[in-house]
Scaffold this motif. Sequence first.
Motif, mmCIF file in Angstrom:
data_model
loop_
_atom_site.group_PDB
_atom_site.id
_atom_site.type_symbol
_atom_site.label_atom_id
_atom_site.label_comp_id
_atom_site.label_asym_id
_atom_site.label_seq_id
_atom_site.Cartn_x
_atom_site.Cartn_y
_atom_site.Cartn_z
ATOM 1 N N ASN A 10 0.886 -1.147 0.000
ATOM 2 C CA ASN A 10 0.000 0.000 0.000
ATOM 3 C C ASN A 10 0.931 1.206 0.000
ATOM 4 O OD1 ASN A 10 -1.504 2.313 1.379
ATOM 5 N ND2 ASN A 10 -3.171 0.849 1.111
ATOM 6 N N ASP A 35 -5.868 -2.536 0.124
ATOM 7 C CA ASP A 35 -6.345 -1.569 1.110
ATOM 8 C C ASP A 35 -6.217 -2.170 2.506
ATOM 9 O OD1 ASP A 35 -8.614 -3.195 1.681
ATOM 10 O OD2 ASP A 35 -9.746 -2.237 0.073
ATOM 11 N N TYR A 36 -6.464 -1.343 3.509
ATOM 12 C CA TYR A 36 -6.214 -1.773 4.881
ATOM 13 C C TYR A 36 -7.332 -2.632 5.467
ATOM 14 C CZ TYR A 36 -1.954 0.909 5.522
ATOM 15 O OH TYR A 36 -0.659 1.379 5.429
ATOM 16 N N SER A 37 -8.420 -2.766 4.767
ATOM 17 C CA SER A 37 -9.523 -3.568 5.302
ATOM 18 C C SER A 37 -9.684 -4.850 4.501
ATOM 19 C CB SER A 37 -10.816 -2.746 5.318
ATOM 20 O OG SER A 37 -11.068 -2.196 4.021
ATOM 21 N N GLY A 39 -8.641 -5.815 1.550
ATOM 22 C CA GLY A 39 -7.489 -6.360 0.848
ATOM 23 C C GLY A 39 -6.523 -7.088 1.755
ATOM 24 N N MET A 205 -5.480 7.266 -5.109
ATOM 25 C CA MET A 205 -6.357 6.816 -4.021
ATOM 26 C C MET A 205 -7.131 7.968 -3.413
ATOM 27 S SD MET A 205 -3.662 4.094 -2.334
ATOM 28 C CE MET A 205 -4.688 3.587 -0.965
ATOM 29 N N GLU A 209 -11.481 8.801 -3.180
ATOM 30 C CA GLU A 209 -12.190 8.887 -1.895
ATOM 31 C C GLU A 209 -13.517 9.637 -2.035
ATOM 32 O OE1 GLU A 209 -9.474 10.728 0.815
ATOM 33 O OE2 GLU A 209 -8.303 8.885 1.109
#
Length: 209
Positions: A10, A35-37, A39, A205, A209
């Motif tokens: 990331n 992504d941080y969730s 993925g 990114m 958003e």
Amino acid sequence: MPADITLYTNPMSRGQIARWMLEEVGQPYETVVLDYSDGMKSADYLAINPMGKVPAIVHRGKVVTEAAAICAYLADAFPDARLAPAVSDRSDYYRWLFFAAGPVEAAVTNKALGFVVPEGRDRMAGYGTFDHSIDALERAVSVPAWICGDQFTAADVYVGAQVDWGLTFGTMPSRPAFEAYADRLRERPAYKRQKEMDGALIAQMKRAE
């Protein structure tokens, strides 16, 4: 021909360190941005890194996680890039690479989180105190060239990333030795390529958003 290396990353993470190292190596690689969730916590990625964190690389079916380990692995896997000294000359290489990955990382993170080692308990902390760790790091980079002498190595990528990040975001004090070292690092073509690529991903990114 498909690349032998896949980078899981990331752009707003320590994945920047792994990409910088890959750019120094100069071998083709594929990039998977997570992504941080969903993925990083997906079943597919947890099979690669059970911690659900980036970076990770997969090289010919072999998984390597942890940014310092990735730097050391790639230096050995691609010796033609000359990113590791001869084995007989690796004392400073190993010393400062693992010092940055251990005491420095812990000291900087704990300070940023507001954690202070209780008085008289510093011997229980691997880094002692923040000031002691930073003073020792300053010694490592107080050299006219690189940590291992005239040869730029993977240790400079990892230690340098810590210094560069710390100066940029104020988690490390500005000192002449740190600033001079960071200036030398920022002139490297691989560093510039990494910043350009990850900077473009961050901008993309943010637009989404």
